[in-house]
Enzyme design. Sequence first.
Site, PDB file in Angstrom:
ATOM      1  N   THR A 159      83.697 -90.512 -40.819  1.00  0.00           N
ATOM      2  CA  THR A 159      83.698 -89.213 -40.134  1.00  0.00           C
ATOM      3  C   THR A 159      85.140 -88.791 -39.850  1.00  0.00           C
ATOM      4  O   THR A 159      85.501 -87.627 -40.043  1.00  0.00           O
ATOM      5  CB  THR A 159      82.857 -89.287 -38.843  1.00  0.00           C
ATOM      6  OG1 THR A 159      81.527 -89.676 -39.203  1.00  0.00           O
ATOM      7  CG2 THR A 159      82.802 -87.951 -38.136  1.00  0.00           C
ATOM      8  N   ASN A 181      73.113 -90.801 -49.166  1.00  0.00           N
ATOM      9  CA  ASN A 181      72.685 -91.855 -48.243  1.00  0.00           C
ATOM     10  C   ASN A 181      71.174 -91.934 -48.083  1.00  0.00           C
ATOM     11  O   ASN A 181      70.630 -92.981 -47.773  1.00  0.00           O
ATOM     12  CB  ASN A 181      73.339 -91.661 -46.870  1.00  0.00           C
ATOM     13  CG  ASN A 181      73.328 -90.235 -46.400  1.00  0.00           C
ATOM     14  OD1 ASN A 181      73.726 -89.332 -47.136  1.00  0.00           O
ATOM     15  ND2 ASN A 181      72.862 -90.003 -45.195  1.00  0.00           N
ATOM     16  N   SER A 190      83.865 -95.909 -45.478  1.00  0.00           N
ATOM     17  CA  SER A 190      83.487 -96.474 -44.185  1.00  0.00           C
ATOM     18  C   SER A 190      83.181 -97.956 -44.361  1.00  0.00           C
ATOM     19  O   SER A 190      82.451 -98.329 -45.281  1.00  0.00           O
ATOM     20  CB  SER A 190      82.243 -95.735 -43.695  1.00  0.00           C
ATOM     21  OG  SER A 190      81.873 -96.206 -42.441  1.00  0.00           O
ATOM     22  N   HIS A 219      81.463-100.047 -42.347  1.00  0.00           N
ATOM     23  CA  HIS A 219      80.199-100.632 -41.874  1.00  0.00           C
ATOM     24  C   HIS A 219      79.029-100.428 -42.820  1.00  0.00           C
ATOM     25  O   HIS A 219      77.928-100.899 -42.571  1.00  0.00           O
ATOM     26  CB  HIS A 219      79.853-100.127 -40.465  1.00  0.00           C
ATOM     27  CG  HIS A 219      79.395 -98.711 -40.371  1.00  0.00           C
ATOM     28  ND1 HIS A 219      78.069 -98.384 -40.222  1.00  0.00           N
ATOM     29  CD2 HIS A 219      80.071 -97.542 -40.372  1.00  0.00           C
ATOM     30  CE1 HIS A 219      77.959 -97.065 -40.140  1.00  0.00           C
ATOM     31  NE2 HIS A 219      79.161 -96.536 -40.223  1.00  0.00           N
ATOM     32  N   THR A 227      97.418 -97.575 -32.349  1.00  0.00           N
ATOM     33  CA  THR A 227      97.520 -98.977 -32.766  1.00  0.00           C
ATOM     34  C   THR A 227      96.324 -99.334 -33.641  1.00  0.00           C
ATOM     35  O   THR A 227      95.186 -98.991 -33.325  1.00  0.00           O
ATOM     36  CB  THR A 227      97.594 -99.890 -31.527  1.00  0.00           C
ATOM     37  OG1 THR A 227      98.726 -99.463 -30.762  1.00  0.00           O
ATOM     38  CG2 THR A 227      97.752-101.352 -31.909  1.00  0.00           C
ATOM     39  N   CYS A 265      70.298 -90.514 -38.445  1.00  0.00           N
ATOM     40  CA  CYS A 265      70.680 -89.565 -37.401  1.00  0.00           C
ATOM     41  C   CYS A 265      69.488 -88.741 -36.952  1.00  0.00           C
ATOM     42  O   CYS A 265      69.419 -88.291 -35.821  1.00  0.00           O
ATOM     43  CB  CYS A 265      71.749 -88.616 -37.896  1.00  0.00           C
ATOM     44  SG  CYS A 265      73.068 -89.474 -38.709  1.00  0.00           S
TER      45      CYS A 265
HETATM   46  N1  PLP Z   1      78.928 -89.951 -45.197  1.00  0.00           N
HETATM   47  C1  PLP Z   1      77.842 -90.627 -45.583  1.00  0.00           C
HETATM   48  C2  PLP Z   1      77.255 -90.394 -46.952  1.00  0.00           C
HETATM   49  C3  PLP Z   1      77.249 -91.533 -44.720  1.00  0.00           C
HETATM   50  O1  PLP Z   1      76.157 -92.218 -45.115  1.00  0.00           O
HETATM   51  C4  PLP Z   1      77.814 -91.723 -43.442  1.00  0.00           C
HETATM   52  C5  PLP Z   1      77.190 -92.642 -42.478  1.00  0.00           C
HETATM   53  O2  PLP Z   1      76.067 -92.456 -42.054  1.00  0.00           O
HETATM   54  C6  PLP Z   1      78.961 -91.003 -43.077  1.00  0.00           C
HETATM   55  C7  PLP Z   1      79.489 -90.129 -43.991  1.00  0.00           C
HETATM   56  C8  PLP Z   1      79.623 -91.202 -41.743  1.00  0.00           C
HETATM   57  O3  PLP Z   1      80.280 -92.442 -41.741  1.00  0.00           O
HETATM   58  P1  PLP Z   1      80.841 -93.141 -40.427  1.00  0.00           P
HETATM   59  O4  PLP Z   1      79.684 -93.717 -39.725  1.00  0.00           O
HETATM   60  O5  PLP Z   1      81.774 -94.208 -40.906  1.00  0.00           O
HETATM   61  O6  PLP Z   1      81.571 -92.135 -39.633  1.00  0.00           O
END
Ligand code: PLP
Length: 684
Positions: A73, A163, A213, A215, A251, A340
């Site tokens: 994000t 996603n 990202s 995670h 940092t 979400c």
């Molecule tokens: N873009 C996609 C395709 C995602 O699946 C996600 C996470 O749900 C994001 C952006 C946002 O990522 P982050 O959680 O690292 O901010």
Amino acid sequence: MDQEIYLDSNATTTVLPAAITAAAEVMGTRFGNPSSSHATGLQAKALLDQTRQRARRLLGVGPGRLIFTSGATEGIQTAVLSALCALRERREQGQAIGSLLVYGATEHKAVPESLAHWNRLLGLNLTLHKLPVGEDGRHDLAALRAVCASGAAALVCTMAANNETGTISDLAGIEAVLAETSSQAYWMVDCVQALGKLELDLAATRIDYAPFSGHKLYAPKGIGMLYVRPGAPFTPLIVGGGQEGAQRSGTENMAGVAALNAVLTALEQGGTFRTHAELVGFRARLADSLRAVLPGVVFNHDFAKSLPTTLNFSVPGLSSKELMDVFDAAQVRVSSGSACSAAKAAPSYVLDAMHLPLWRSAGAIRMSFGALVDEATIAAACERIERCGAALRASCLLPSDQASVPQDGVVQLGVDGACSWMVMDAGSRSCVVIDPLAELLPRIEAYVRCQNYQVRAILGTGVDGGAARDELAGALGRHFHARAGVDALGWPSAGVDLGRWQLSRLPQDAAADAPRSYLLSDGGAPRMAFCSSAQQPDLATLGDDTLLCPTHDADNHFCTSAHAKAQAEFTAADASLQLNADELDNFLRAYPDARLIDVREPYEFAATQTGIATPGGRAAHSVPLSQLSGRASEWLRGERVPLVFFCRSGNRSLKAAQLLRRLGYHQSYNLSGGLALAPLAMAA
Ligand code: PLP
């Protein structure tokens, strides 16, 4: 007790054990600040540099920049801010810029939200333009060509893989369109779902910005990366101490960097993650299991064009909430649509954009696993899928030849703000249906057939609904005998024979098609009155505790009573009905006669292997929310003992506790956080 099977890796993954070790080491002993010039700081700096070098090699960054961020994000914000600042400058210098901020219709919300936010803050007044996708979920290249050829596209945002569906974008096709139209647009590609799953060679493309990202690939939350092409404009989002070459101050998150380094090392060295072919095989096994137990299941994406780690499917006749609940009860973590929006059962905007019918987009379930998955997990997941199918069949939510244990009592079937009621007598296998809603006809029919009930009457409370009643009568076949002497709302002149229940009309002398109520009793005063709306004047004559059960229930109150209507002091936000998991033991000690009530539906019960492990180790009574009104009418007449309601998350049980309080049963409580937060123990 069942082990959890986590199939929601597109939302987030577990953390690679080597990454946990690396992060712990950085937090415990190698805790330096990479900006410090002493040895401790230099060690941290070396780790930072090593991680960046590794990522640069893996992603083919070439001479581009690679900046560590907190996640995608932030990367998306930085990319959007950079592109929009450059566009504003170009415009101020009198250069022509496009007027459209183009983004794929299936992008993660972070993209259009960032575009709208920075467009407004920077006063650019450009237009957000949603780029359609085809039925396969891939960007419509002809539509892209049109906005690029006219010079209208100022920024193009697309994703590498989706996603929700795992659909892999045709990045080469998009690049070709940008090239052939000589588009001046900047291009951002959200690479979150591609990391570790698709080959990336960023420097060989014309991608300007690519956020990542950690995670989503076995690193912890709070670490990410942003690639920026050499020559692409850049404006820092965060300024301050000048870290990351003053491109991203603050940092560094060294624990996150160390963990990411461990993941990137595993990727680079190979041997840790499953091969593409293995993942394709795992997906096929899961898909086969789903096909075997869920009749009519449809997959909402083309496997050949998708990441092998995502399955998105819908099942005719089942809502995503029902599927989520049954999988969760079997300890299989899946998601409905994207994480979400999992709290709302709203249709998926991704599947809507692919023009799938509403039932598929509103009923979709996503199963996603990571490249660390093992054979045993897939085998166990297939077994659990079978168990879920059996639970749904036994509860008549899926067609079944086996007559299941018949339901008894009053059942409420609802769709947003309206519901149908069924009164069932297991002894005589007879039931009545009141106000069948058109949307619920398949469910009611399946329910009656599967339990082998005879429907004695199909009744209406108002002037509407005649067509649905006729349709249901036709569909029920031998389970319904149309009687002579039935009035316009389905009431037989000879009355209704319903085993231990007595049913009567109110008012007796109502005009045949005027709104009316049906009173239900089992020997004494009326317990429940089924009505089109709880405001019907004839209901004023009923006792304080007779439950008024309306078909139209905009606030989803289940039912009400004269008492509840007169009671002004109850507020739904009353905190005194919430019990935290850590208060439960004390509560149960203080009130030994308290009853634990599990309001989950029978199919969730059936899918739970450990039916006897309960919160507080106290035996629980099963009262599905769909049968709550009927049971509430019994509780109101019986001895008042404290009732502690629970469910999976605490949402449905909160509604139950609120209903009882509204009806005047003050000793009702909700176990907040539900089974998800409560320590379970075997019932004594
Ligand atoms: N873009 C996609 C395709 C995602 O699946 C996600 C996470 O749900 C994001 C952006 C946002 O990522 P982050 O959680 O690292 O901010």
